[in-house]
Design an enzyme around this catalytic site. Structure first.
Site, mmCIF file in Angstrom:
data_model
loop_
_atom_site.group_PDB
_atom_site.id
_atom_site.type_symbol
_atom_site.label_atom_id
_atom_site.label_comp_id
_atom_site.label_asym_id
_atom_site.label_seq_id
_atom_site.Cartn_x
_atom_site.Cartn_y
_atom_site.Cartn_z
ATOM 1 N N ARG A 46 0.842 -1.222 0.000
ATOM 2 C CA ARG A 46 0.000 0.000 0.000
ATOM 3 C C ARG A 46 0.866 1.255 0.000
ATOM 4 N NH1 ARG A 46 -1.799 2.464 4.365
ATOM 5 N NH2 ARG A 46 -2.002 0.600 5.653
ATOM 6 N N TYR A 98 -18.890 13.294 -16.363
ATOM 7 C CA TYR A 98 -19.168 11.966 -15.825
ATOM 8 C C TYR A 98 -20.006 12.099 -14.558
ATOM 9 C CZ TYR A 98 -18.455 7.265 -14.099
ATOM 10 O OH TYR A 98 -18.662 6.001 -13.633
ATOM 11 N N ASP A 169 -9.984 15.252 -17.120
ATOM 12 C CA ASP A 169 -10.370 13.858 -17.311
ATOM 13 C C ASP A 169 -10.184 13.546 -18.798
ATOM 14 O OD1 ASP A 169 -11.670 11.412 -17.670
ATOM 15 O OD2 ASP A 169 -13.127 11.822 -16.082
ATOM 16 N N LYS A 194 -11.674 1.837 -18.882
ATOM 17 C CA LYS A 194 -12.225 2.032 -20.221
ATOM 18 C C LYS A 194 -11.195 1.641 -21.285
ATOM 19 C CE LYS A 194 -15.548 3.566 -17.698
ATOM 20 N NZ LYS A 194 -15.745 4.976 -17.354
#
Ligand SMILES: *Cc1c(COP(=O)(O)O)cnc(C)c1O
Length: 374
Positions: A46, A98, A169, A194
């Site tokens: 992490r 979005y 974006d 995507k």
């Protein structure tokens, strides 16, 4: 792990993020590891990542022209940027974007975290004005689902309030069609779910920053929030990215043909595609984008009922949400919570890499079936 940066993007996609040490596998394998034997640079994934994350971050960073940080999803990546702004900040947001980002901004506003100003994607003077006063300028271009193209060249270079950050974006364009960091943006975001992944089989997001300090800050946020990408997901995202140039080329060619034909179809009232001369932001798209993308949105005559019937009647195209994959998908966006402001009969088509004549026959029969129910 590095590829020759003088290579073209097609070669970079294939060669980046590989370990060329003799005896290494050609592909960085999945690294299922939470912790490492202490004494080297990695202790806990992490905090320190894995070689799998490094491969994806090298690859995307090179594509966008900056330093990449991978996240669990596109939304995790975007939330990490929104998390940068101090309490009481002003955020400028596109009127069309979005729906998850609209919801994130609204949630923060309702808790008194920040205030949000919505600006039409094509209203360049309003964006330039926002740059002078807002703390976070958030752009999405082309926008989802109206495909409006913002004048990034002007907006990203506009004078900004000291300390203000500007993010784009870049999911719909992909770094192959547009590189916002080159224009002066601080961050470019990919929902790697995507086009990068490209096969509808993973969730992943990547932020690319121009400035090493901003990259480090995003890594720190990922460490604190734990929005880490999955082991298999980064492996699949790199694997998917290898073919991005080919997939995009084919899907984009298909989209251009379908958009032209949809525009002439008797059952279609409006067709939106940045490559069409009729699109309101076609001029900005021509100036700014190397390619016009794979998404087409169109309104059908006969309202929501007819649009739903089209979705029910396609046989090759999948009735499904999301976009940017090898398979074509279609969806009525106003049917989605938070998207009620959109035209009722708007269908968003994400064009895949199938044969274009098969796609056209499928769309045409689905559009006509409802009109002639026998
Ligand atoms: C899908 C999408 C997102 C969100 O990405 P997830 O990976 O689903 O979290 C953000 N922006 C755009 C433009 C998208 O299409």
């Amino acid at each position: 792990m590095s590829a020759n940066s003088s290579h073209k993007v097609e070669s970079w996609l294939v060669s980046a993020g590989r370990d060329r040490t003799p005896g290494s596998p050609l592909n960085v394998p999945p690294w299922p590891a939470s912790n490492f034997v202490l004494g080297d640079r990695r202790a806990y994934s992490r905090d320190d990542g894995t070689p799998g994350w490094d491969a994806l971050e090298d690859l995307i960073g090179g594509l966008e022209g900056g330093l990449a940080v991978s996240f669990a999803s596109g939304m995790a990546a975007i939330a990490a940027i929104f998390d940068r702004v101090p309490a009481g900040s002003r955020i400028a947001l596109p009127d069309d974007c979005y729906q998850g980002v609209s919801a994130l901004a609204a949630a923060g506003e309702s808790r008194g975290r920040w205030t949000v100003r919505r600006i039409a994607v094509s209203d360049t003077p309003a964006w330039v004005d926002a740059c002078a006063g807002a703390d976070l300028i958030w752009l999405e271009s082309p926008s989802n689902p109206l495909l409006a193209v913002a004048d990034l060249d002007i907006i990203c270079r506009a004078p900004r309030k000291p300390g203000a950050i500007l993010g784009v974006d870049n999911t719909f364009a992909t770094p192959l069609n547009q590189r916002p960091l080159d224009l002066g943006a601080d961050f470019a975001v990919q929902s790697a779910t995507k086009f990068i992944g490209g096969h509808s089989d993973l969730l992943c997001g990547v932020v690319t920053a121009r400035d090493p300090a901003m990259r480090d800050a995003l890594r720190h946020t990922r460490e604190l929030t734990g929005a880490t990408p999955g082991t298999l997901e980064v492996f699949l995202a790199v694997r998917g990215a290898r073919t991005l140039a080919l997939r995009l080329e084919r899907a984009q060619a298909n989209a251009a043909i379908l958009a032209e034909r949809l525009e002439q179809h008797p059952k279609v009232t409006v067709t939106r595609y940045p490559g069409l001369g009729s699109h309101p932001t076609h001029e900005a798209a021509r100036r700014q984008l190397k390619g016009f993308g794979t998404i087409v949105s169109f309104d059908v005559a006969g309202g929501a009922t007819h649009a739903d019937a089209v979705c029910a009647n396609v046989r090759l195209i999948q009735h499904a949400t999301s976009l940017g994959a090898v398979e074509s998908t279609i969806e009525r966006r106003a049917g989605i919570p938070g998207q009620e402001h959109l035209p009722r009969s708007l269908l968003r088509l994400s064009t895949g890499i199938e044969d274009v004549e098969d796609l056209w026959r499928d769309l045409d029969q689905a559009l006509l079936l409802h009109a002639n129910p026998q």
